[in-house]
Design an enzyme around this catalytic site. Structure first.
Site, PDB file in Angstrom:
ATOM      1  N   HIS A 198       0.376  -0.992   0.170  1.00 32.95           N
ATOM      2  CA  HIS A 198       0.515  -0.018   0.138  1.00 32.95           C
ATOM      3  C   HIS A 198       0.878   1.038  -0.160  1.00 32.95           C
ATOM      4  O   HIS A 198       1.561   1.051   0.693  1.00 32.95           O
ATOM      5  CB  HIS A 198      -0.951   0.060   1.012  1.00 32.95           C
ATOM      6  N   HIS A 239       1.138   5.417   0.863  1.00 34.08           N
ATOM      7  CA  HIS A 239       0.568   6.279   1.785  1.00 34.08           C
ATOM      8  C   HIS A 239       0.773   7.182   0.906  1.00 34.08           C
ATOM      9  O   HIS A 239       1.844   7.998   0.533  1.00 34.08           O
ATOM     10  CB  HIS A 239       1.931   6.472   3.529  1.00 34.08           C
TER      11      HIS A 239
HETATM   12  P1  5GP Z   1       2.516   0.378   7.273  1.00 26.99           P
HETATM   13  O1  5GP Z   1       3.144  -0.213   8.424  1.00 26.99           O
HETATM   14  O2  5GP Z   1       2.173  -1.147   6.775  1.00 26.99           O
HETATM   15  O3  5GP Z   1       3.421   1.299   5.759  1.00 26.99           O
HETATM   16  O4  5GP Z   1       0.595   0.914   7.077  1.00 26.99           O
HETATM   17  C1  5GP Z   1      -0.024   0.528   7.695  1.00 26.99           C
HETATM   18  C2  5GP Z   1      -1.276   1.594   7.440  1.00 26.99           C
HETATM   19  O5  5GP Z   1      -2.258   1.481   7.630  1.00 26.99           O
HETATM   20  C3  5GP Z   1      -0.598   2.050   8.711  1.00 26.99           C
HETATM   21  O6  5GP Z   1      -0.777   3.734   8.608  1.00 26.99           O
HETATM   22  C4  5GP Z   1      -2.018   1.916  10.088  1.00 26.99           C
HETATM   23  O7  5GP Z   1      -2.220   3.257  10.199  1.00 26.99           O
HETATM   24  C5  5GP Z   1      -2.380   1.583   9.319  1.00 26.99           C
HETATM   25  N1  5GP Z   1      -4.065   0.830   9.286  1.00 26.99           N
HETATM   26  C6  5GP Z   1      -4.038  -0.800  10.330  1.00 26.99           C
HETATM   27  N2  5GP Z   1      -4.703  -1.400  10.640  1.00 26.99           N
HETATM   28  C7  5GP Z   1      -5.901  -0.968   9.599  1.00 26.99           C
HETATM   29  C8  5GP Z   1      -7.025  -0.884   9.583  1.00 26.99           C
HETATM   30  O8  5GP Z   1      -7.685  -2.004   9.657  1.00 26.99           O
HETATM   31  N3  5GP Z   1      -7.615  -0.318   8.676  1.00 26.99           N
HETATM   32  C9  5GP Z   1      -7.643   1.022   7.886  1.00 26.99           C
HETATM   33  N4  5GP Z   1      -8.388   1.415   7.171  1.00 26.99           N
HETATM   34  N5  5GP Z   1      -5.774   0.688   8.337  1.00 26.99           N
HETATM   35  C10 5GP Z   1      -5.328   0.761   9.242  1.00 26.99           C
END
Ligand code: 5GP
Length: 139
Positions: free
Chosen positions: A102, A104
Site C-alpha cells: 500500500h 501512504h
Molecule cells: P505500514 O506500516 O504497513 O506501511 O502501514 C500500515 C498502515 O495501515 C498504518 O498507517 C496503519 O495506521 C494503517 N492501518 C492498520 N490497520 C488498519 C485498518 O484496519 N484499517 C485501515 N484503514 N488502516 C489500517
C-alpha cells in the site's frame, strides 16, 4: 516471500472487514488510514496478492501510482495542505506493519509534527467527514 491473504488489507479488499472507501478500480482501492498520522492520511492498496513491491508486476505498480497521484490531487484540492508526503514501506525493517502493498498519502502542514506511525486510532466521525471532502474532490 509468500503472501498471507488473511492480513487486514486482504480482508478489506474482500469486504470481510470495514473501511472508509474513497476510490476503487480494477487494480487498486483507496481508503482512509484508521490511525492517521495527519488529518487526511489515505492509503492506496494494490489488488495484487503482494506483501512487498518486489512481488508486484510493473503494471500493478503503475496502477498504484496512478491512483496515488489521483488521491493526492484530491487531498490537495480538498484540504489545502502546504505539502503532501507519499511513501511505501517494504519489510518490517523499513517500518511496514501490514503485509500487503500500500502507498501512504499524508498531508503535511507547516509546523505540524506527524503523529506516530500506526499508533493512535482516529475519530471515526472525523475520518468520515474528511473522506467526504476528499471524495468530492476526486475527478
Ligand atoms: P505500514 O506500516 O504497513 O506501511 O502501514 C500500515 C498502515 O495501515 C498504518 O498507517 C496503519 O495506521 C494503517 N492501518 C492498520 N490497520 C488498519 C485498518 O484496519 N484499517 C485501515 N484503514 N488502516 C489500517
Amino acid at each position: 516471500m509468500s503472501y498471507d491473504p488473511n492480513n487486514i488489507f486482504g480482508k478489506i479488499l474482500r469486504n470481510e472487514a470495514p473501511a472508509i472507501r474513497l476510490y476503487e478500480d480494477d487494480q487498486t482501492l483507496a481508503i482512509m488510514d484508521i490511525m492517521p498520522q495527519s488529518a487526511g492520511h489515505c492509503l492506496i492498496l494494490t489488488k495484487e496478492p503482494a506483501e512487498t513491491i518486489f512481488e508486484m508486476t510493473p503494471e500493478g505498480v503503475a496502477a498504484c501510482m496512478r491512483t496515488t497521484q489521483r488521491v493526492a490531487h484530491a487531498v490537495r484540492k480538498a484540504l489545502s495542505p502546504e505539502g503532501v508526503f507519499i511513501g511505501q514501506f517494504n519489510g518490517a525493517a523499513a517500518g511496514q506493519t501490514v503485509p500487503h502493498v500500500h502507498f501512504h498519502v499524508i498531508p503535511r502542514r507547516q509546523g505540524e509534527d506527524l503523529k506516530m506511525h500506526a499508533r493512535e486510532m482516529g475519530d471515526q466521525a472525523e475520518l468520515e467527514r474528511i473522506a467526504e471532502q476528499i471524495k468530492q474532490a476526486l475527478e
